[in-house]
Design an enzyme around this catalytic site. Structure first.
Site, PDB file in Angstrom:
ATOM      1  N   VAL A  10       0.818  -1.223   0.000  1.00 19.29           N
ATOM      2  CA  VAL A  10       0.000   0.000   0.000  1.00 19.29           C
ATOM      3  C   VAL A  10       0.850   1.271   0.000  1.00 19.29           C
ATOM      4  O   VAL A  10       0.376   2.333  -0.383  1.00 19.29           O
ATOM      5  CB  VAL A  10      -0.995  -0.020   1.191  1.00 19.29           C
ATOM      6  CG1 VAL A  10      -0.264   0.144   2.518  1.00 19.29           C
ATOM      7  CG2 VAL A  10      -2.065   1.039   1.044  1.00 19.29           C
TER       8      VAL A  10
ATOM      9  N   GLU B  88       3.355   2.762  -1.727  1.00 23.00           N
ATOM     10  CA  GLU B  88       3.636   3.619  -2.869  1.00 23.00           C
ATOM     11  C   GLU B  88       2.424   3.864  -3.749  1.00 23.00           C
ATOM     12  O   GLU B  88       2.272   4.955  -4.309  1.00 23.00           O
ATOM     13  CB  GLU B  88       4.780   3.020  -3.691  1.00 23.00           C
ATOM     14  CG  GLU B  88       6.090   3.099  -2.935  1.00 23.00           C
ATOM     15  CD  GLU B  88       7.246   2.607  -3.769  1.00 23.00           C
ATOM     16  OE1 GLU B  88       7.929   3.449  -4.360  1.00 23.00           O
ATOM     17  OE2 GLU B  88       7.446   1.393  -3.838  1.00 23.00           O
TER      18      GLU B  88
END
Lengths: 175, 750
Positions: free
Chosen positions: B701, B703
Site C-alpha cells: 500500500v 507507494e
C-alpha cells in the site's frame, strides 16, 4: 568564544550550564544535557521539530539563544510525561498511528500539550492554529487530528476531521 | 485470531521523545566531518591546496580526490561514482574535499581554509539540450550524455493511431521534488583493521548500500557493516548517499569515529530529488472510448551522476501499461546526464509521474467524446485473471470495485453540476509488491523466528522499518501463525552484520516479500514447537493457540522455552525460512511477471480555485484501495493519507527551483511542504479481497498511495477551470496566469 555560566530551569529542575551565551537552546538541551527528545529538523525555525515550552508557551528552541531563557520555565518532551492529559493524548496518538517515522512527533506533542493546558489560546481556530508551525511529512496529519478528537471525548470540533472511513461516507461527500 | 491491531510497536517511544535517531547518538572520540562542495555546475579542478586547513588546531584529516581510491563503482550498473572529485566537478554541491575535526567550528574553519582553483566549463541543464550534438559532455565515457536508452513496443501502435476516432496528448513535465524527510541525512562511521568499516546510518536498503560502499573501498562485502538506527523519514532519499562514503573515508584516515549530520541547507542541496521527467504522450481511442494505442517519449534528468534514475525511467515507461488496456503501447525513454544535482528515487517513482500524464490525457479523451471520465476508465481497466501487456499476472484485482466505490464516496454524480472554480478529478493507480528486476541475482526474503527463554518470540528480518509500521505488521503475522498475542513478538532488523541478508525496503516489498518470509519462519517455529512438545511432554502432547497441552496440563511458551533450554544444553529453539516469489526477471523488452501481487487504487480529489489569487485548495479527497486483506488498518490508512498529503504538495506547491544548476530555494520556508491546513479530510476505504500470494492475502500500500494523487488533483483543477495544467506544480501563480491569459501561461497550461 565567550563562555558564561547559566542557571536554567528545565523540567522542574535547576541546572547549571557553561558555554556560549548565543548557543541555541536546542543544542544546549541535546548536547549539553542529553535531552535528545528535542529534535533538530532545520535550525531555522521552519519545521517545529525542536519545539519546547517556555513558561508554558510553545517556542522553537533552535532559534533561542540560551542567554535569553535564564530564570524561565523550560519544559521539554521529557518533562511532559507526568501529565495525565498528555499521557491520554500519547495513548491516542499510538492507537491512531499519529506518528510514523516519529521525528516530528516530540515537537507536535509539546505543541499539543500547551494546547491541552490552555485551550483558550487556540480557541478561535482550534488545533490547526496550534500546529501550523509543526511539519509532518509522513502522516498527512489526519491520524493526529483523530488522536486529538479522541482526547476531546470523541467530539469533533470544526477543526478536527472525522476519522478516515469511519463516518458515514455520504456526510463527507455532501459537505 | 484477529489481524494485527497495534499500528506500530515503536510509537510510545517516538511519541515520548525516547527514540534515538542517528543525530542523537555519539561514539567516544568522535570527530565532526564536513564536506567542501563545488560552487560551480561544471568546472575543471586546477589545484587544491589543503595546507592551511591542516594547520588549524583540532583538524585530524583533510581529504581530496588524491587521497581516496577511484574504482569504477555506483549503486546501479552505471558505475559513475567517486568518493571525492579528482579532476572535475559536475554539479553545484559536488564533493571536492572533506575534513574531520574535533569541533564543528574547527571543521568549518578548515573547509574555509581549503583553496581550490576552478576553471569553469560550459554546463548543460536540460536533457533535450544535453542530447544535442556539441552539448557539453558530463562524463567522457558517455559522449552522448545518455547512459540509458529504452525502447519498448507491443502491438502496432502506428496502425492503432491511424484508425483512432480521437487522439489526445501533449507535453507533460514533472517537477524536482525534495523527499522532505524531517530527519536530516546523517551518518557515524568507524574503521577498524579487523572488522573493517561500520556505518551507523538510516539506510532502508542497507545490504545494497553495503555492496556499493565495499566496492568503493575495494573491500569484501563482509568488511562493511551498516547498522540502521530508527529512520526519521526517507521516502527514497536515504538509501545510499555520498556522505556515508565520505564519513567512512575520513574515519579511515583519522582512525577515529567520524560523524556527519547535515543541516537542512546541505540536506536539500544533496538529498537528490525526485527525477524530473519531460513526457510527450499521445493516447488513441475509438468512438466508444476504448483505447487503441499509447505512445510516449520520456526524457529523464539524471543529473550529473546515476543514483537510482534508470529504474525510475524504466518504471515510467512501463508501469501504467498494466493499469489499462491501451491496445498497443510504445515507449522511448532517454536517461540523460546534466549538470544538475543527481536525482533519485522517491515514493511511487516513475509511475506517479507517468500517471499524471496518462490520467490527464484520459480526461481529455473523455471530454472530447462527451463521456464521463469514470466511464472511460471503467471501459479500459485491467481485471483479475488477466496477464497484462508486459506480462504482469493479476491473480487479484479489485480495481473496478475501487472505482465504483470511490464514485459513491465522493458523490461523483454531482461533478457535472459543480459551479465554476470547483472541480472533481479522478485518477487510478497500480503498483507492485516487490519487483524482481531490482536485483539480477534473486528476489525474496529470509526471516528467523526464535523462542526466547522468557517465552517471547523474536523475529529477525533483513527488511527495514522506516516508520511505515513494518515491524508491527511482522509481529502480527508471526503472532497469527503461532497463536500468541502480537505484543509477545519482538521484531528485530537493521544490522547487516547480524540479521539475515535482505534486499530492503523499496518497491513496496516489505509486507508481501518480507511478510511471507516471516510467515514461513513462524510456521517452521510452530512445527518445531509441536515436535518439541511431543519430545518433552510425551506423544499425547498437543499444540493449540500458543500453548502445549499434555495430560490435562497446559504449558505456555515460557515453560516450553525453559524445558528446551534444559534439554538442549542451553540453546534456544529457532527456525529460519526464505520466501522466493514465483516471479520473472523482466526480459530485455521489459516483459515478465515481476511481482507476486499488484495493488490498485482509485482516487478522487475535489478542489476549489480562488480566481483572485489563482490558488487551488484541495477541499476533499477520497481514496479507495485494493491492498488485499489489510493486516494493520491504522498503519495502512496512515500510508494512504500520508501519500495523499505528499501528492498534494507535489501537485500544488513543491518545486526545487534551479538557476544555472543551483537550487534557489534551499530552506523549508522557501520550499513549502503541506502543513496541517493544506491537507483536507481524506476518506480512505479498502476493498478487501485476499490475494493468493500475499501473507494472509495482503498486498502493498505504501507507494500506490501516492501514484494517482498528482493526476487526481490536476484533473480536478482542469475540471474547475476548463484549462489544463500540464506542468507541475500548479501553483497559484501558474493558475492565475492561465486565468488571466497574459501569454506567458502558454507553455504551462493549454
Amino acid at each position: 568564544m565567550t563562555e558564561e555560566v547559566f542557571t536554567l530551569r528545565i523540567n522542574g529542575r535547576t541546572t547549571r550550564w557553561t558555554g556560549d551565551p548565543l548557543a541555541p537552546l536546542a543544542d544546549v538541551l541535546r548536547d549539553g544535557l542529553g535531552l535528545t527528545g528535542t529534535k533538530i529538523g532545520c535550525r531555522t525555525g521552519e519545521c517545529g521539530a525542536c519545539t519546547i515550552l517556555l513558561d508554558g508557551r510553545p517556542v522553537m528552541s533552535c532559534l533561542l539563544p540560551v542567554a535569553a531563557v535564564q530564570e524561565m520555565d523550560i519544559r521539554t518532551i521529557e518533562g511532559l510525561a507526568s501529565d495525565s492529559r498528555f499521557e491520554a493524548l500519547a495513548d491516542a496518538m499510538a492507537a491512531c498511528g499519529g506518528a510514523q517515522c516519529g521525528y516530528c512527533t516530540p515537537g507536535i506533542m509539546v505543541t499539543l500539550s500547551a494546547a491541552l493546558q490552555h485551550p483558550d489560546w487556540f480557541a478561535d481556530s482550534g488545533y490547526e492554529a496550534a500546529l501550523k508551525n509543526n511539519l509532518c511529512r509522513c502522516t498527512g496529519y489526519q491520524a493526529i487530528r483523530e488522536a486529538i478528537a479522541q482526547v476531546q471525548g470523541g467530539a469533533t470540533s470544526t477543526a478536527v476531521a472525522a476519522p478516515a472511513g469511519a463516518g458515514p461516507a455520504k456526510e463527507v461527500a455532501s459537505r | 485470531m484477529s489481524p494485527v491491531v497495534t499500528p506500530h510497536t515503536d510509537l510510545p517511544d517516538k511519541i515520548h521523545g525516547r527514540t534515538r535517531y542517528v543525530a542523537d547518538l555519539h561514539l567516544p572520540g568522535e570527530l565532526v566531518g564536513a564536506i567542501l562542495r563545488s560552487p560551480h555546475a561544471h568546472a575543471r579542478i586546477v589545484s587544491i591546496d589543503v595546507s592551511r586547513a591542516l594547520a588549524i588546531p583540532g583538524v585530524h584529516a583533510v581529504l581530496t580526490g588524491k587521497d581516496v581510491p577511484h574504482p569504477a563503482f555506483g549503486p546501479t550498473q552505471y558505475k559513475d561514482w567517486n568518493i571525492l572529485a579528482s579532476d572535475r566537478v559536475r554539479f553545484v554541491g559536488d564533493e571536492v574535499a572533506a575534513v574531520a575535526a574535533e569541533t564543528p567550528e574547527a571543521a568549518a574553519a578548515a573547509l574555509n581554509a581549503i583553496d581550490v582553483v576552478y576553471d569553469p566549463l560550459p554546463a548543460v541543464f536540460s536533457p533535450e539540450e544535453a542530447l544535442k550534438s556539441g552539448a557539453p559532455v558530463v562524463h567522457d565515457e558517455k559522449p552522448d550524455n545518455r547512459p540509458m536508452h529504452i525502447k519498448i513496443e507491443r502491438g502496432d501502435v502506428d496502425a492503432a493511431f491511424a484508425r483512432a476516432a480521437i487522439v489526445r496528448g501533449g507535453r507533460y513535465t514533472t517537477n524536482r521534488i525534495y523527499q522532505g524527510h524531517l530527519e536530516p541525512i546523517g551518518v557515524i562511521a568507524t574503521w577498524a583493521e579487523a572488522e573493517g568499516l561500520t556505518l551507523i546510518t538510516p539506510s532502508h536498503i542497507p545490504y545494497r548500500a553495503r555492496e556499493t560502499y565495499a566496492a568503493a573501498f575495494g573491500l569484501p562485502e563482509e568488511k562493511v557493516r551498516i547498522q540502521v538506527p530508527p529512520i526519521g523519514g526517507s521516502f527514497g532519499a536515504k538509501y545510499v548517499h555520498k556522505a556515508h562514503l565520505i564519513a567512512a573515508a575520513l574515519a579511515r584516515a583519522a582512525r577515529r569515529p567520524v560523524r556527519i549530520v547535515f543541516d537542512r541547507y546541505e540536506d536539500m542541496l544533496t538529498a537528490h530529488p525526485r527525477v524530473p521527467l519531460t513526457i510527450d504522450i499521445r493516447i488513441a481511442a475509438d468512438a466508444a472510448g476504448r483505447f487503441l494505442g499509447k505512445d510516449v517519449t520520456v526524457w529523464a534528468d539524471a543529473g550529473a551522476r546515476v543514483y537510482w534514475s534508470p529504474n525510475v525511467l524504466a518504471t515510467a515507461c512501463s508501469r501504467p501499461d498494466s493499469l489499462y488496456h491501451f491496445g498497443s503501447v510504445r515507449a522511448e525513454g532517454h536517461l540523460v546526464y546534466t549538470n544538475h544535482s543527481p536525482t533519485t528515487c522517491m515514493r511511487g517513482f516513475g509511475n506517479a509521474e507517468m500517471l499524471f500524464a496518462v490520467e490527464s490525457v484520459i480526461d481529455e479523451i473523455a471530454e472530447g467524446l462527451g463521456m464521463d471520465p469514470a466511464e472511460v476508465r471503467l471501459k479500459n481497466i485491467v481485471r483479475k485473471g488477466e496477464t497484462t501487456v508486459h506480462g504482469y499476472r493479476l491473480d487479484s484485482c479489485e480495481l473496478e470495485a475501487c472505482v465504483t466505490r470511490v464514485m459513491e464516496l465522493s458523490g461523483w454524480s454531482r461533478r457535472k453540476d459543480l459551479p465554476k472554480y470547483r472541480g472533481l478529478g479522478m485518477a487510478l493507480g497500480n503498483h507492485v509488491s516487490g519487483y524482481r528486476g531490482i536485483d539480477p541475482r534473486f528476489e525474496g526474503s529470509t526471516a528467523v523466528a526464535r523462542l526466547r527463554a522468557d517465552g517471547q518470540v523474536e523475529v529477525e528480518t533483513g527488511e527495514i522499518d522506516l516508520g511505515q509500521g513494518m515491524s508491527a505488521t511482522y509481529a502480527g503475522i508471526a503472532a497469527r501463525v503461532l497463536g500468541v498475542d502480537p505484543a509477545r513478538v519482538l521484531v528485530k532488523s537493521g544490522d547487516t552484520g547480524r540479521y539475515p541478508f535482505g534486499i530492503g525496503t523499496l518497491a513496496s516489498r516489505s509486507t508481501v516479500i518480507g511478510g511471507n518470509a516471516v510467515r514461513l519462519a513462524a510456521e517452521r517455529l510452530r512445527e518445531a514447537l509441536e515436535r518439541f512438545a511431543e519430545e518433552a511432554l510425551g506423544p499425547g502432547a498437543r499444540w493449540r493457540d500458543g500453548v502445549a497441552e499434555a495430560d490435562g496440563k497446559v504449558y505456555d511458551l515460557a515453560e516450553l522455552a525453559r524445558l528446551y533450554r534444559a534439554r538442549h544444553a542451553g540453546d534456544v529453539l529457532e527456525a529460519r525460512a526464505s520466501y522466493t516469489p514465483d516471479t520473472d526477471f523482466p526480459d530485455p523488452s521489459f516483459y515478465g511477471n515481476p511481482s507476486p501481487a499488484y495493488p490498485f487504487a482509485a482516487h478522487v480529489a475535489e478542489v476549489e480555485v480562488d480566481p483572485e489569487t489563482g490558488r487551488a485548495r484541495v477541499t476533499g479527497y477520497w481514496a479507495v484501495h485494493d491492498a488485499g486483506v489489510v493486516l494493520n488498518r491504522a498503519a495502512a490508512t496512515g500510508q494512504v493519507v500520508g501519500g495523499v498529503a505528499q501528492g498534494i504538495g507535489w501537485a500544488l506547491m513543491e518545486d526545487l527551483k534551479t538557476h544555472s544548476g543551483a537550487v534557489q530555494n534551499l530552506s523549508l520556508l522557501d520550499y513549502r511542504m503541506p502543513g496541517m491546513a493544506d491537507v483536507p479530510p481524506v476518506v480512505v476505504e479498502f476493498v478487501e479481497v485476499p490475494d493468493p500470494h500475499g501473507p494472509f492475502g495482503a498486498k502493498s500500500v505504501g507507494e500506490v498511495a501516492i501514484d494517482p494523487v498528482p493526476a487526481a488533483v490536476a484533473n480536478a483543477i482542469a475540471h474547475a477551470l476548463g484549462v489544463r495544467g500540464k506542468a507541475l506544480p500548479l501553483t497559484g501563480e501558474v493558475i492565475w496566469r492561465a486565468l488571466h491569459d497574459d501569454g506567458r501561461a502558454a507553455p504551462l497550461m493549454r
